[in-house]
Each structure stands twice: as C-alpha cells, then as structure tokens.
Design a protein around this motif. Structure first.
Motif, PDB file in Angstrom:
ATOM      1  N   PRO A 267     -18.464 -69.350  38.347  1.00  0.00           N
ATOM      2  CA  PRO A 267     -19.748 -69.400  39.046  1.00  0.00           C
ATOM      3  C   PRO A 267     -19.703 -69.799  40.483  1.00  0.00           C
ATOM      4  O   PRO A 267     -20.309 -69.752  41.256  1.00  0.00           O
ATOM      5  CB  PRO A 267     -20.210 -70.662  38.403  1.00  0.00           C
ATOM      6  N   ALA A 268     -18.284 -70.316  40.793  1.00  0.00           N
ATOM      7  CA  ALA A 268     -17.834 -70.521  42.360  1.00  0.00           C
ATOM      8  C   ALA A 268     -17.495 -69.431  43.312  1.00  0.00           C
ATOM      9  O   ALA A 268     -17.546 -69.613  44.314  1.00  0.00           O
ATOM     10  CB  ALA A 268     -16.700 -71.670  42.274  1.00  0.00           C
ATOM     11  N   ASP A 269     -17.179 -68.495  42.660  1.00  0.00           N
ATOM     12  CA  ASP A 269     -16.856 -67.071  43.262  1.00  0.00           C
ATOM     13  C   ASP A 269     -18.073 -66.183  43.975  1.00  0.00           C
ATOM     14  O   ASP A 269     -18.948 -66.521  43.379  1.00  0.00           O
ATOM     15  CB  ASP A 269     -16.398 -66.031  42.443  1.00  0.00           C
ATOM     16  N   PRO A 270     -17.898 -66.040  45.289  1.00  0.00           N
ATOM     17  CA  PRO A 270     -19.008 -65.395  46.084  1.00  0.00           C
ATOM     18  C   PRO A 270     -19.231 -63.891  45.573  1.00  0.00           C
ATOM     19  O   PRO A 270     -18.344 -63.320  44.589  1.00  0.00           O
ATOM     20  CB  PRO A 270     -18.107 -65.121  47.240  1.00  0.00           C
TER      21      PRO A 270
END
Length: 122
Positions: free
Chosen positions: A4-7
C-alpha cells in the motif's frame, strides 16, 4: 507485489491492460503440492467452454485448507505462457492480493453471483 505504501506503477494504455485475458473460473480440485519450494497447492480450475479446465499452483496455504478450495470462484490470467513449477505445469496465473504478513488472499466472486465460468474482466 506492491504494498500500500508503493506509488503507482508506470502508466499503461488500455490496450496493455486488455491484453491480459482475465477470466472467472471455479476450482474443481485441489491437492497439496509437497514438491514445491514454498508451501503451495495444485489447483484445477474450470473456465467454461471456451478455455476449459486449466491447472495452476498457488502459494495460498496460509489462508486456505485444501479441502475448502473446490467450489471457490477465482479470477486468473488465462493467456500467460505455461510455466513448469517442479512437476506441475502451471497454465494460468491465479490472482490474489497479499495481507500484512505477505500471505496471498484470492480474488474471488461470490458463489451466489450469477456469473458464468469463463466471463472476462471488463
């Protein structure tokens, strides 16, 4: 796999997306896959008349018992080239997402939904 933190990944065209043939299928049979390097099951999935029954392997042992898999309606990419995974020839890529521990959760369509095997994602 993306967290979820990945662009977002690089943009693709609609043609790129629709090149992946994602279909609904019903798991008809599941067996343990003790020869796999990581815990996995062997799956047989019925995609209906046009595609037929295909085999795959899936590392889904953390959330699913082998006896609970038949009857589940899953999404899979049916136009990837087959891959040899140990003694199993995997013919489709079953889709899932990973939980916070990195274990795969299947993308499924509820059994009560009136959607036929082999229907593609639109």
């Amino acid at each position: 796999m993306r967290s979820p933190a990945d662009p977002p990944a690089a943009e693709i065209s609609p043609d790129d997306f629709f090149a992946a043939d994602i279909r609904l299928g019903t798991i008809t049979r599941a067996e343990p896959f003790p020869e796999a390097r990581k815990p996995a099951y062997k799956l047989w999935i019925d995609f209906g008349e046009g595609v037929g029954e295909k085999r795959s392997s899936a590392q889904i042992t953390a959330h699913y018992r082998v006896e609970d898999l038949p009857g589940r309606r899953v999404l899979a990419v049916v136009n990837f080239p087959p891959r040899q995974i140990g003694p199993v020839r995997s013919e489709v890529l079953v889709l899932g997402v990973t939980d916070s521990a990195g274990h795969v959760v299947l993308l499924e369509v509820p059994a009560h939904a009136d959607v036929a095997n082999g229907v593609g994602v639109s």
